[in-house]
Design a protein around this motif. Structure first.
Motif, PDB file in Angstrom:
ATOM      1  N   GLY A 111       0.799  -1.224   0.000  1.00  0.00           N
ATOM      2  CA  GLY A 111       0.000   0.000   0.000  1.00  0.00           C
ATOM      3  C   GLY A 111       0.825   1.266   0.000  1.00  0.00           C
ATOM      4  O   GLY A 111       0.361   2.318   0.458  1.00  0.00           O
ATOM      5  N   GLY A 112       2.037   1.190  -0.490  1.00  0.00           N
ATOM      6  CA  GLY A 112       2.896   2.376  -0.565  1.00  0.00           C
ATOM      7  C   GLY A 112       4.358   2.004  -0.399  1.00  0.00           C
ATOM      8  O   GLY A 112       4.692   0.863  -0.101  1.00  0.00           O
ATOM      9  N   ASN A 113       5.232   2.984  -0.587  1.00  0.00           N
ATOM     10  CA  ASN A 113       6.665   2.739  -0.431  1.00  0.00           C
ATOM     11  C   ASN A 113       7.066   2.949   1.032  1.00  0.00           C
ATOM     12  O   ASN A 113       6.971   4.047   1.560  1.00  0.00           O
ATOM     13  CB  ASN A 113       7.483   3.652  -1.350  1.00  0.00           C
ATOM     14  N   ARG A 114       7.495   1.880   1.696  1.00  0.00           N
ATOM     15  CA  ARG A 114       7.866   1.987   3.107  1.00  0.00           C
ATOM     16  C   ARG A 114       9.216   2.666   3.295  1.00  0.00           C
ATOM     17  O   ARG A 114       9.542   3.138   4.379  1.00  0.00           O
ATOM     18  CB  ARG A 114       7.890   0.602   3.764  1.00  0.00           C
ATOM     19  N   ILE A 115      10.032   2.699   2.256  1.00  0.00           N
ATOM     20  CA  ILE A 115      11.306   3.426   2.315  1.00  0.00           C
ATOM     21  C   ILE A 115      11.101   4.751   1.599  1.00  0.00           C
ATOM     22  O   ILE A 115      10.885   4.781   0.385  1.00  0.00           O
ATOM     23  CB  ILE A 115      12.434   2.635   1.636  1.00  0.00           C
ATOM     24  N   PRO A 116      11.114   5.863   2.316  1.00  0.00           N
ATOM     25  CA  PRO A 116      10.830   7.145   1.657  1.00  0.00           C
ATOM     26  C   PRO A 116      11.924   7.545   0.669  1.00  0.00           C
ATOM     27  O   PRO A 116      13.095   7.207   0.837  1.00  0.00           O
ATOM     28  CB  PRO A 116      10.769   8.133   2.827  1.00  0.00           C
ATOM     29  N   VAL A 117      11.511   8.246  -0.361  1.00  0.00           N
ATOM     30  CA  VAL A 117      12.480   8.855  -1.271  1.00  0.00           C
ATOM     31  C   VAL A 117      13.001  10.125  -0.616  1.00  0.00           C
ATOM     32  O   VAL A 117      12.426  10.625   0.359  1.00  0.00           O
ATOM     33  CB  VAL A 117      11.833   9.172  -2.636  1.00  0.00           C
ATOM     34  N   LEU A 118      14.083  10.662  -1.125  1.00  0.00           N
ATOM     35  CA  LEU A 118      14.626  11.925  -0.620  1.00  0.00           C
ATOM     36  C   LEU A 118      14.306  13.036  -1.613  1.00  0.00           C
ATOM     37  O   LEU A 118      14.609  12.918  -2.808  1.00  0.00           O
ATOM     38  CB  LEU A 118      16.138  11.838  -0.420  1.00  0.00           C
ATOM     39  N   ILE A 119      13.697  14.103  -1.102  1.00  0.00           N
ATOM     40  CA  ILE A 119      13.372  15.242  -1.948  1.00  0.00           C
ATOM     41  C   ILE A 119      13.821  16.516  -1.244  1.00  0.00           C
ATOM     42  O   ILE A 119      14.120  16.518  -0.048  1.00  0.00           O
ATOM     43  CB  ILE A 119      11.854  15.334  -2.237  1.00  0.00           C
ATOM     44  N   ARG A 120      13.893  17.601  -1.997  1.00  0.00           N
ATOM     45  CA  ARG A 120      14.143  18.910  -1.396  1.00  0.00           C
ATOM     46  C   ARG A 120      13.212  19.920  -2.057  1.00  0.00           C
ATOM     47  O   ARG A 120      12.707  19.698  -3.171  1.00  0.00           O
ATOM     48  CB  ARG A 120      15.609  19.323  -1.556  1.00  0.00           C
ATOM     49  N   LEU A 121      12.986  21.018  -1.370  1.00  0.00           N
ATOM     50  CA  LEU A 121      12.137  22.078  -1.899  1.00  0.00           C
ATOM     51  C   LEU A 121      12.834  22.767  -3.066  1.00  0.00           C
ATOM     52  O   LEU A 121      14.061  22.960  -3.055  1.00  0.00           O
ATOM     53  CB  LEU A 121      11.820  23.099  -0.811  1.00  0.00           C
ATOM     54  N   THR A 122      12.072  23.122  -4.059  1.00  0.00           N
ATOM     55  CA  THR A 122      12.626  23.859  -5.188  1.00  0.00           C
ATOM     56  C   THR A 122      12.536  25.359  -4.913  1.00  0.00           C
ATOM     57  O   THR A 122      11.753  25.803  -4.073  1.00  0.00           O
ATOM     58  CB  THR A 122      11.864  23.520  -6.485  1.00  0.00           C
ATOM     59  N   PRO A 123      13.343  26.160  -5.591  1.00  0.00           N
ATOM     60  CA  PRO A 123      13.303  27.614  -5.377  1.00  0.00           C
ATOM     61  C   PRO A 123      11.937  28.186  -5.730  1.00  0.00           C
ATOM     62  O   PRO A 123      11.204  27.620  -6.557  1.00  0.00           O
ATOM     63  CB  PRO A 123      14.385  28.141  -6.332  1.00  0.00           C
ATOM     64  N   PRO A 124      11.572  29.302  -5.120  1.00  0.00           N
ATOM     65  CA  PRO A 124      10.299  29.960  -5.445  1.00  0.00           C
ATOM     66  C   PRO A 124      10.198  30.239  -6.938  1.00  0.00           C
ATOM     67  O   PRO A 124      11.170  30.630  -7.587  1.00  0.00           O
ATOM     68  CB  PRO A 124      10.352  31.265  -4.642  1.00  0.00           C
ATOM     69  N   GLY A 125       9.010  30.005  -7.481  1.00  0.00           N
ATOM     70  CA  GLY A 125       8.786  30.251  -8.900  1.00  0.00           C
ATOM     71  C   GLY A 125       9.047  29.051  -9.780  1.00  0.00           C
ATOM     72  O   GLY A 125       8.837  29.113 -11.001  1.00  0.00           O
ATOM     73  N   SER A 126       9.517  27.939  -9.185  1.00  0.00           N
ATOM     74  CA  SER A 126       9.772  26.725  -9.966  1.00  0.00           C
ATOM     75  C   SER A 126       8.454  26.098 -10.414  1.00  0.00           C
ATOM     76  O   SER A 126       7.402  26.292  -9.797  1.00  0.00           O
ATOM     77  CB  SER A 126      10.566  25.713  -9.139  1.00  0.00           C
ATOM     78  N   ALA A 127       8.524  25.308 -11.477  1.00  0.00           N
ATOM     79  CA  ALA A 127       7.317  24.691 -12.023  1.00  0.00           C
ATOM     80  C   ALA A 127       6.722  23.666 -11.062  1.00  0.00           C
ATOM     81  O   ALA A 127       5.497  23.519 -10.986  1.00  0.00           O
ATOM     82  CB  ALA A 127       7.640  24.026 -13.363  1.00  0.00           C
TER      83      ALA A 127
END
Length: 335
Positions: free
Chosen positions: A84-100
């Motif tokens: 029911g989902g990925n138990r190991i989270p991916v790693l993400i970061r916030l994009t700069p303001p104005g990004s798509a």
């Protein structure tokens, strides 16, 4: 959260231990650390649930993302569907303001692909569990490299090409700085960078990009540095690539890597061709045996097989030597 990722960078060795078996395959040690983070507990307050379409893939990721398919991600897709989902989270970061898009994926391309595929194939309720981190590009590259070095499903060529891009982007073109940051020797890094510089014709002469390895580059690179050897290799590679395409179209067994390497070496140097015609069996530049002509018309084979020899390469070279001997009689000196 920054402390957690810094700790991962500082404590995870680059020499992977035996893999830890999991339901969806072998977990890397980075996976093991991340799998303990669940929604609503401790540092996991930074774990969010997002849609795959909300994040772009960071262009410094070493994985060949366009090469991901439902077929080569099947075991992971099935595991995520069952859980029911990925138990190991991916790693993400916030994009700069104005990004798509609001997020950028640093680690976890296969998990993102799998959730996205499931969303479009009967499981629209699934979200992508993701850990939001604050990392510089260089730190993100090292974290991704840690994970991908421990995986078997990323090709040496993809890894080598990511290193080629990274040495200029993150280390000002200084290989020694990059080698130190990645806990590699200068020679290890140089061999990988040489692989990344293989001509596209040579890459395409192998059945798949996965079959082209550093050990093949070590044989071909010195020959490619000189003319007319380089021109001969390119010409032979184009011919072999055409053969590979014809075999693939007929759904027949493609030419193995060891045979491709042998043919490229033969094309490069008449001296190597003469050695082959004399009955020598050479694997990646090292003579491992020879054929002897029998008066009855057949041949005997003498081999010196090292404990760590690649048996598939050895058998491919033996076959090539036998086929050559049928058309080029061995001299009495070679026997």
């Amino acid at each position: 959260m920054v402390g957690l990722i810094r700790d991962i960078l500082n404590t995870l060795s680059y020499d992977p231990p035996p893999t830890i078996e999991a339901q969806d395959g072998a977990l890397t040690r980075l996976d093991k650390r991340l799998s303990g983070l669940t929604l609503g507990t401790g540092v996991a307050r930074n774990v969010v649930r997002i849609r795959p379409r909300e994040c772009s893939v960071w262009d410094g990721n070493p994985r060949n993302v366009p090469g991901l398919t439902a077929a080569n991600c099947r075991s992971l897709i099935d595991s995520i569907a069952a859980e029911g989902g990925n138990r190991i989270p991916v790693l993400i970061r916030l994009t700069p303001p104005g990004s798509a898009l609001p997020y950028e994926l640093l680690v976890g391309s296969r998990r993102r692909f799998s959730i996205d595929w499931l969303n479009h194939n009967g499981r629209p309720e699934l979200f992508l569990n993701a850990l939001v981190v604050e990392l510089s590009d260089e730190e993100a590259f090292r974290v991704a490299d840690i994970e991908n070095r421990e995986r078997e499903d990323i090709s040496e060529l993809d890894r080598a090409r990511s290193y080629e891009a990274a040495v200029g982007r993150f280390y000002a073109g200084v290989q020694s700085r990059m080698a130190e940051a990645l806990s590699l020797s200068n020679s290890q890094l140089s061999r990988l960078l040489s692989l990344a510089q293989m001509p596209v014709e040579v890459v395409d002469s192998f059945a798949t990009r996965d079959e082209l390895r550093v050990r093949h580059s070590e044989v071909l690179t010195p020959l490619l540095r000189r003319d007319p050897e380089r021109s001969r290799i390119i010409k032979a590679a184009i011919a072999i690539g055409a053969e590979q395409q014809q075999l693939a179209a007929r759904d027949e067994r493609m030419i193995p890597a060891a045979t491709v390497l042998a043919r490229l070496r033969l094309a490069a140097s008449p001296d190597i061709a003469g050695q082959e015609q004399a009955g020598s069996i050479v694997v990646e530049g090292t003579r491992v045996g020879r054929l002897k002509h029998l008066k009855s018309g057949g041949h005997t084979v003498e081999l010196a097989i090292a404990p760590d020899a690649n048996i598939d390469d050895l058998l491919a070279e033996l076959r090539h030597a036998l086929e050559t001997a049928r058309h080029v009689p061995l001299s009495s000196e070679a026997a």
